[in-house]
Motif scaffolding. Sequence first.
Motif, mmCIF file in Angstrom:
data_model
loop_
_atom_site.group_PDB
_atom_site.id
_atom_site.type_symbol
_atom_site.label_atom_id
_atom_site.label_comp_id
_atom_site.label_asym_id
_atom_site.label_seq_id
_atom_site.Cartn_x
_atom_site.Cartn_y
_atom_site.Cartn_z
ATOM 1 N N ILE A 1 2.830 -1.753 12.241
ATOM 2 C CA ILE A 1 1.378 -1.844 12.116
ATOM 3 C C ILE A 1 0.704 -1.177 13.315
ATOM 4 C CG2 ILE A 1 -0.582 -3.449 12.111
ATOM 5 C CD1 ILE A 1 1.360 -5.398 10.524
ATOM 6 N N VAL A 2 1.185 -1.480 14.507
ATOM 7 C CA VAL A 2 0.604 -0.934 15.735
ATOM 8 C C VAL A 2 0.689 0.587 15.766
ATOM 9 C CG1 VAL A 2 0.987 -0.785 18.246
ATOM 10 C CG2 VAL A 2 0.878 -3.021 17.127
ATOM 11 N N HIS A 3 1.753 1.126 15.215
ATOM 12 C CA HIS A 3 1.953 2.573 15.259
ATOM 13 C C HIS A 3 1.561 3.279 13.960
ATOM 14 C CE1 HIS A 3 3.616 2.542 19.256
ATOM 15 N NE2 HIS A 3 4.249 1.436 18.920
ATOM 16 N N GLY A 4 0.870 2.561 13.077
ATOM 17 C CA GLY A 4 0.338 3.177 11.870
ATOM 18 C C GLY A 4 1.356 3.476 10.793
ATOM 19 N N ILE A 5 2.495 2.834 10.831
ATOM 20 C CA ILE A 5 3.532 3.052 9.815
ATOM 21 C C ILE A 5 3.315 2.042 8.693
ATOM 22 C CG2 ILE A 5 6.016 3.065 9.332
ATOM 23 C CD1 ILE A 5 6.359 3.772 12.373
ATOM 24 N N ALA A 6 3.115 2.539 7.493
ATOM 25 C CA ALA A 6 2.796 1.686 6.345
ATOM 26 C C ALA A 6 3.821 1.893 5.236
ATOM 27 C CB ALA A 6 1.380 1.981 5.865
ATOM 28 N N ASP A 7 5.094 1.688 5.554
ATOM 29 C CA ASP A 7 6.155 1.997 4.603
ATOM 30 C C ASP A 7 6.765 0.774 3.919
ATOM 31 O OD1 ASP A 7 7.493 0.998 6.803
ATOM 32 O OD2 ASP A 7 9.027 2.563 6.828
ATOM 33 N N THR A 8 6.179 -0.405 4.116
ATOM 34 C CA THR A 8 6.616 -1.606 3.400
ATOM 35 C C THR A 8 5.387 -2.216 2.744
ATOM 36 O OG1 THR A 8 6.213 -3.188 5.192
ATOM 37 C CG2 THR A 8 8.370 -2.058 5.181
ATOM 38 N N LEU A 9 5.590 -3.144 1.843
ATOM 39 C CA LEU A 9 4.455 -3.785 1.185
ATOM 40 C C LEU A 9 3.523 -4.428 2.212
ATOM 41 C CD1 LEU A 9 2.978 -4.610 -1.386
ATOM 42 C CD2 LEU A 9 4.441 -6.647 -1.465
ATOM 43 N N VAL A 10 4.076 -5.180 3.149
ATOM 44 C CA VAL A 10 3.243 -5.888 4.123
ATOM 45 C C VAL A 10 2.518 -4.918 5.045
ATOM 46 C CG1 VAL A 10 3.243 -7.520 6.046
ATOM 47 C CG2 VAL A 10 4.597 -8.022 4.006
ATOM 48 N N THR A 11 3.209 -3.932 5.599
ATOM 49 C CA THR A 11 2.552 -3.010 6.538
ATOM 50 C C THR A 11 1.517 -2.141 5.828
ATOM 51 O OG1 THR A 11 4.373 -1.390 6.364
ATOM 52 C CG2 THR A 11 4.483 -3.000 8.171
ATOM 53 N N ASN A 12 1.768 -1.760 4.582
ATOM 54 C CA ASN A 12 0.793 -0.977 3.831
ATOM 55 C C ASN A 12 -0.435 -1.818 3.499
ATOM 56 O OD1 ASN A 12 -0.087 1.447 2.379
ATOM 57 N ND2 ASN A 12 0.174 0.166 0.567
ATOM 58 N N VAL A 13 -0.233 -3.062 3.117
ATOM 59 C CA VAL A 13 -1.363 -3.941 2.808
ATOM 60 C C VAL A 13 -2.248 -4.108 4.041
ATOM 61 C CG1 VAL A 13 -1.958 -6.346 2.295
ATOM 62 C CG2 VAL A 13 -0.348 -5.126 0.840
ATOM 63 N N VAL A 14 -1.637 -4.306 5.217
ATOM 64 C CA VAL A 14 -2.426 -4.440 6.441
ATOM 65 C C VAL A 14 -3.185 -3.141 6.721
ATOM 66 C CG1 VAL A 14 -2.337 -4.749 8.955
ATOM 67 C CG2 VAL A 14 -0.992 -6.240 7.460
ATOM 68 N N ALA A 15 -2.512 -1.998 6.629
ATOM 69 C CA ALA A 15 -3.157 -0.709 6.918
ATOM 70 C C ALA A 15 -4.348 -0.462 6.002
ATOM 71 C CB ALA A 15 -2.141 0.429 6.782
ATOM 72 N N GLN A 16 -4.181 -0.744 4.731
ATOM 73 C CA GLN A 16 -5.267 -0.471 3.781
ATOM 74 C C GLN A 16 -6.384 -1.515 3.887
ATOM 75 O OE1 GLN A 16 -5.296 2.495 2.405
ATOM 76 N NE2 GLN A 16 -3.330 2.729 3.436
ATOM 77 N N THR A 17 -6.025 -2.769 4.111
ATOM 78 C CA THR A 17 -7.032 -3.822 4.243
ATOM 79 C C THR A 17 -7.896 -3.585 5.473
ATOM 80 O OG1 THR A 17 -5.588 -5.397 3.099
ATOM 81 C CG2 THR A 17 -7.391 -6.330 4.409
ATOM 82 N N ALA A 18 -7.295 -3.074 6.537
ATOM 83 C CA ALA A 18 -8.034 -2.819 7.786
ATOM 84 C C ALA A 18 -9.137 -1.779 7.589
ATOM 85 C CB ALA A 18 -7.077 -2.372 8.889
ATOM 86 N N LYS A 19 -9.055 -0.996 6.530
ATOM 87 C CA LYS A 19 -10.081 0.015 6.249
ATOM 88 C C LYS A 19 -11.308 -0.584 5.567
ATOM 89 C CE LYS A 19 -6.693 3.722 5.804
ATOM 90 N NZ LYS A 19 -6.118 4.735 4.910
ATOM 91 N N GLY A 20 -11.196 -1.839 5.136
ATOM 92 C CA GLY A 20 -12.313 -2.526 4.490
ATOM 93 C C GLY A 20 -12.851 -3.624 5.394
ATOM 94 N N ASP A 21 -13.504 -4.588 4.779
ATOM 95 C CA ASP A 21 -14.141 -5.666 5.534
ATOM 96 C C ASP A 21 -13.396 -6.991 5.483
ATOM 97 O OD1 ASP A 21 -16.284 -4.064 6.369
ATOM 98 O OD2 ASP A 21 -17.361 -4.426 4.484
ATOM 99 N N THR A 22 -12.307 -7.080 4.733
ATOM 100 C CA THR A 22 -11.570 -8.330 4.631
ATOM 101 C C THR A 22 -10.896 -8.624 5.967
ATOM 102 O OG1 THR A 22 -11.153 -7.895 2.287
ATOM 103 C CG2 THR A 22 -9.777 -9.575 3.348
#
Length: 181
Positions: free
Chosen positions: A97-118
Amino acid sequence: MKRIAWGITGSGDQIVETYQVMKDIKERTDLEFMVFLSKEGETVMKWYRIWDDIQRDFPNIKTGVGPNSPFIAGPLQVGHYDALIISPATANSVAKIVHGIADTLVTNVVAQTAKGDTPIYILAVDQKRGTVDTYAPSGKKMTLKMREVDVSNSEKLAQMENITLVEKPDDIYKILGVENK
């Protein structure tokens, strides 16, 4: 808050405590939970013998097949859920997450959610320098030494936009506005 997305990674540390807190909250509120796990999260839940329990107590449960499957990131990004809680989060997931790697379900969900307001709340298991006591699946107490790289990544995670670092499972009560018994 009404709908909560709870993500679980492959950490044994804090998994039993997190499960107990989330189950208590679910039993005492009308919050709706959607639980999603990395493949490793499912493995650890089985190893700790709480896989059957979590499926019974949280019927809306999904295990990751890939970074965007099942599709969870979109509903989180557009505000379908009121909060995203990742607990516990492994050092590996935190580093990604810290290094912007979104290659698992959890890390991708965090990366994409961070782009919104949730709002995103993450309980990283490696937050403090020194040692930490935890428990093996057998219940035996273990002491683990935290690696500097892992603690450093948790500190970086705490500085990221739209992410709040959670110190311990009991903090989830306050996040969700529920009185801790």
